[in-house]
Design an enzyme around this catalytic site. Sequence first.
Site, PDB file in Angstrom:
ATOM      1  N   CYS A  48      67.812  65.178  58.531  1.00 40.16           N
ATOM      2  CA  CYS A  48      67.835  65.749  57.192  1.00 40.16           C
ATOM      3  C   CYS A  48      68.377  67.177  57.254  1.00 40.16           C
ATOM      4  O   CYS A  48      68.079  67.920  58.202  1.00 40.16           O
ATOM      5  CB  CYS A  48      66.431  65.741  56.601  1.00 40.16           C
ATOM      6  SG  CYS A  48      66.366  66.374  54.913  1.00 40.16           S
ATOM      7  N   ASP A  70      75.028  68.010  45.075  1.00 37.56           N
ATOM      8  CA  ASP A  70      75.274  67.790  46.490  1.00 37.56           C
ATOM      9  C   ASP A  70      74.584  68.865  47.308  1.00 37.56           C
ATOM     10  O   ASP A  70      74.198  69.923  46.798  1.00 37.56           O
ATOM     11  CB  ASP A  70      76.782  67.808  46.777  1.00 37.56           C
ATOM     12  CG  ASP A  70      77.148  66.824  47.861  1.00 37.56           C
ATOM     13  OD1 ASP A  70      76.266  66.497  48.673  1.00 37.56           O
ATOM     14  OD2 ASP A  70      78.311  66.380  47.884  1.00 37.56           O
ATOM     15  N   ASN A  71      74.435  68.583  48.591  1.00 41.38           N
ATOM     16  CA  ASN A  71      73.798  69.542  49.488  1.00 41.38           C
ATOM     17  C   ASN A  71      74.737  70.714  49.741  1.00 41.38           C
ATOM     18  O   ASN A  71      75.893  70.521  50.118  1.00 41.38           O
ATOM     19  CB  ASN A  71      73.453  68.861  50.817  1.00 41.38           C
ATOM     20  CG  ASN A  71      72.400  67.795  50.638  1.00 41.38           C
ATOM     21  OD1 ASN A  71      71.289  68.081  50.223  1.00 41.38           O
ATOM     22  ND2 ASN A  71      72.749  66.551  50.955  1.00 41.38           N
TER      23      ASN A  71
END
Length: 1412
Positions: free
Chosen positions: A690, A819-820
């Site tokens: 992650c 989005d990341n």
Amino acid sequence: MLSATPHSGTVSTWHGLRHPVINPTNKKCSTIPIFSLSNQYSRNFHLSWIGFFVAFLSWFAFSPLIPDVIKTDLKLTSEEVGNSNIVSLCATLIVRVISGPLVDRYGPRKVMAYLLIIGAIPSGLAGTVSTVHGLYTIRFFIGILGGTFVSCQAWNTAFFDKNVVGSANALGGGWGNAGGGFTFIIMIALFNQLLADGLTPHVAWRAAFAIVPVPILLSVAAATLAFGTDHPVGKWSDRQKAVAAVPPTSDDQVTIFDDRDLNTKPRGDIEKGGKNDVQTTVTAVTEKRIDIVSELDTAVNKPLTPDLAYQIMANPLTWLPALAYATTFGYELAIDANLANVLYTLLKSPTFGQTKAGYFGLKNLLQVPGKKYLTIACGVAQGLLSLGLGFYIDNHTDPSLAVIIVLFVIVAIFNEVANGVNFSLVPHCNPNSNGFMSGIVGAMGNLGGILFAIIFRFQPSPAGKAFWISGVIGIGNGYYVYISDVSPFTTALRAVKTMIPKRSVEQISRTSSSSLDNNSSFSEFDSVATTPLTPFTASPSLRGTPDSMYHKVQDNLPVPFFPASLDQPERNGPQLPQYFPQLPNNVTPTGVAEQDLGTPDNWNPELVRLTGKHPFNSEARLGVLFEAGFLTPAHLHFVRNHGAVPQVNHEMAANWTIRVHGLVEQEVMFTLQELQERFPIVTLPVTLACAGNRRKEQNVVQKTLGFSWGAAGVSTALWTGVYLADILDYVRPIRRQAKYVVFEGGDNLPNGPYGTSQRLSWAANKDRGMLIAWAMNGLPLEPDHGFPVRVIVPGQIGGRSVKWLRHIEISDRESQHHDNKMLPTQVMPDQARAEKHWWYDPRYIITDLNVNSAIARPDHNEKLYIDKTSDVIASYPIRGYAYAGGGRRVTRVEISLDQGETWTLANIKYPEDLFREACYQDPVYGSLDLTERDTSFCWCFWTFDVSHDILASCDALMVRAMDESLGFQQRDMYWHALGMMNNWWFRVAIHKTVNDDGKIVLQFEHPTLAGTAPGGWMERMKVAGEDITKPVFGENGKYLRPRAPKPQSDDVCLTKPDVNRKITLAELKAQNRQQPWFVVNGEVYDGTPFLKDHPGGGDSILLVAGEDASEDFFAIHSAEGKIKLAEHHIGTFVPGITQEKPIITHSDGSFLERSRWKCVRLCDIKQINHDSYLYRFALPEADQPLGLPVGQHVFVRLRRQDTGEMVQRAYTPVSQQGAVGFIDFLIKLYLPSALTPTGGKMTTGFHQLRLGDSVELKGPLGSFIWEGPSTALWKEIRMTVKEIGMICGGSGITPILQVLRSILQNTETETRVWLISANKTEEDILCREELDTLFATHGKERFKLHYTLSVVPGVWPYSVGRLNGVLLAEHMPRPSDHGLILVCGPDAMISHTVKPGLQNMGWDVEKSLVVF
């Protein structure tokens, strides 16, 4: 030398007899190069049969000589001769059973050599035999040599591939068995020559044993050790390694290279001389030639365990060849041992002696390898011929020698062909335990030999009877094998068949029989049913029975295709070859956790929840994750969900589709069935991590927008599916327009499904390894991991691997989903929320993982006990993981033991590399082939061994890693609003104490604990006011570099600005202890003026006189106490060279020490009332006294498990005086509440303790001791006490109770006692039962007891309200010269009520009031 030469694609027979052809999958030879000694395959083949051959020179040496000369010399009867044969066979039976497991564990070469050496010893002693019992003994130990059969068979099995291993074993066994025939020739010829040289028969047969067997056995053993090799890969211990890195070749070529390149030369290097003409052929794997990946291809001998032994013994494949061999080889052994004796007896005449009879042993030369279909026929034919031979002998008074010879020759042919067939079958049965299997079959041959020998022993006449009885047994056994309808070889082939992908079956059926044993055809193989698998067991509900309308044909999906947690939870994925990392056991919990009830997340792995009930985001505890190994089971794999998990039932899974659309030439919608039918199925090991892994550390510094991941937001699994690149190639993206591939899941979120994107150039590149996957570790995906299908993007953050995949869009722009991002550190969380443009700026997008590492062992709160008195230098292996992104390899991991000043390289292991050594095909996994990949998509594990003495001097452990792009973990944290990609050095703090045994105890503290769990050095240091972004650990760290100012809680200055005196250690120690000086934070204080006013009594200060009291002081003092401390500042401590304090032990063995903390372990907890608990701690020894005088108390110190803060308080135990082995504390808990959010520091720490946890004690301390029977020692003044009053508030009963017990339980004292116990409610009265019992026992004359409550029940016979002067006057004794008052309770009660009230009664509180 590696070269490629044009070739027809096959190897000629003549070439194969001269050169080895190597299978690249397992490095085994697919030819039998008997005409060469320049390669290990040839040498080992010849050594195997020669070793078996020469064993006969001693093992069978008695048989040709015993009918006449030995029998006569030792005066043996025929029964004794038969008995000696049976003894020899029994020995061989035993040693073969034992040799099998030894071969599996140590390898056939070593077992062969040592059997020859051991067998040579009794062979050399054979000439010493003088009695029948001596003969039995020698033949028993010589029988050990029969175990060489096991080594012969297992050795060839280890070196020859499946297509020739049967022939190799048959040839090796047959040629070795010929040693029995040659033994007859050699021993008889030698015996006759010795007679001709003038020796007597008595001497000649004895000399023959010394001349022939012993030197030959030892010579062959030496050659075996010198020139043989254990395994194609080298050492037997390395047998799990396979060779698969074979250069690709064209269809009409084979690759020729020097055998010496295989790195398998034996010790001694017989290939010296620089010759380059030794060639080994590795055949190319092409579409024209299909290699069958069978169990025999990948079999690795496993050490025998009870479970494995049971599996083998219960397998029909074990017993069918074993029973057949019992008939054929057993008969041969009995004939070899008895033939000469029978014929000598039957045909004895002046012209027929033992010499001629012995030549019938030459029938062993006729043994040849046979075909598998002859097994039954040969066994039955042997039985029929033996039956006919017996009838012929018994029905003829003068049987013809010519007829007997012809019958024996024909029997020998059928017998030896049957033996050869058995040799060829054994390698295919239980190939992972070939040694044990060979031992069982060989032992059964001996058991048959014993059976037939018994027949010859007890049926000596008529001479033919033993033969026809043996024939009946042979026919019966053949019939049994026939009616069993199971050919061992056929069953083995069927087992192979199940491992071949279906789409190769047609090709295989057209392949010549050279793909397997040259003596075999594919008739049985082709007859195996090829019914396709039916994985979809669909149902309207998640757990229901599938309806027939949802049965769909699926060839390569796990069966049933439904999450194991919901259907057959005991399932595991298909087993992998032993040389690969093995799958973890699937132990996914099937129950629903209480916190999941009523939420969409209705299953519960044992994970740490990071976001409460829903959505389910979680990770395993780091230590548990790490110990699970390289591949992570589903129930420990981290979970990142953005909303509720879609509930997909059987019908939905069967009809699940993925739409591929956008800028493509042809849009298409795929079902899972269509994906696995249209594209090659592949499996890759991939680590997912992650982006928020280790975010909790950033959240402790300053709260980010994300929840608190620990260091276990990373996991690895085998993912099975199809390459995304194959799908893109199928739909053909429109050139120059298509730039991105956008994925969208099937979850239902407030702003639409979760989605993300990839660059098209990356997605279309198979080297990037992107998969559309439906299986994890060989099982269907679990609901939390994306069932039924998801994206797997290796080397990138986990958020790129979209779950529950529904749409793949080829677009000209990247995903417009949230989005990341890794935002600039200047952007604060509120700003990021308010200004949406940050979320769509492509400059900040996160794709590849950065390099990261963590320490998993030692775990958080793990303790290491170091014995400094031990002579053994022990070490501790520090272990952890590391990973990098983008397929980059972690190239170094470094450890620092001095807080980053110096670094040392750790040892790294890459389990992923094991998958590079062989390609593997399986119906479920498809192609698992990393042999040509150079990307690294998995984590690696590192280890660093540190000796205990060095570790004991460390204050912290630190780790950092670097990848092949030179990406490096930095020292300082890059904090940003989303808290992602945190990869600063991973640091573990070390706390040192000394326990009661004098052992150093190291307790390790990780930076944080995942989720909302409190704990870790970051929170502890932050509470203490330290700069946790530049942490310093221990005393040693303070001198490394300038850091934040020394922590001073509440910004209280602890020094006087005008005090400049420097005080040395010598001055500190020389100070009178009754005028104590002590050190806090490097400053010296004079405690003498405060002895009188210290709330805990002056003894608390005397206890630390001349010592550093920093830890004790900060643990128990408030800001007010720190202000008062500054008033007593007298100088700055100048440390000199200090020596380790000697360990002080009491002569009576008591536990407590005044100047040293000692550990005790919690062994019992008992609830007393709603907020009070009795904690029992075990002392190190069960009979050890505590050493606490009555009236004294101890300091208790513990480390809070939530904050890591060290807290200490003084407590008086309630354990009975004289109790040994334990100490009891009665603790009233003040837990966090709305009114007191933090609760009591110490009692909350007690509440967090679990059985087995430790606290530390130091003492005794206190100014008061009840010496008894009527004597007290107070402030070092001894006094006689006749009346004593006791006042306690709440838990203040504990020191009072100790004195009360001592007085009342002593019959010699006349001291009278008055006691007032003040509490809020009746339930708050502690120890009431004991108090009431004491009152009832001793009466009002000696003990007066009174209670007062602030809140009373309906009926209450005692006082109501708080303690006051009136209650004191009524229930306390009057002042006297022999009176004393003891009190323990809140400061306010003592200062505002007790002292004024007693003074009003006339008590001198300075002389008569003892405050605990």
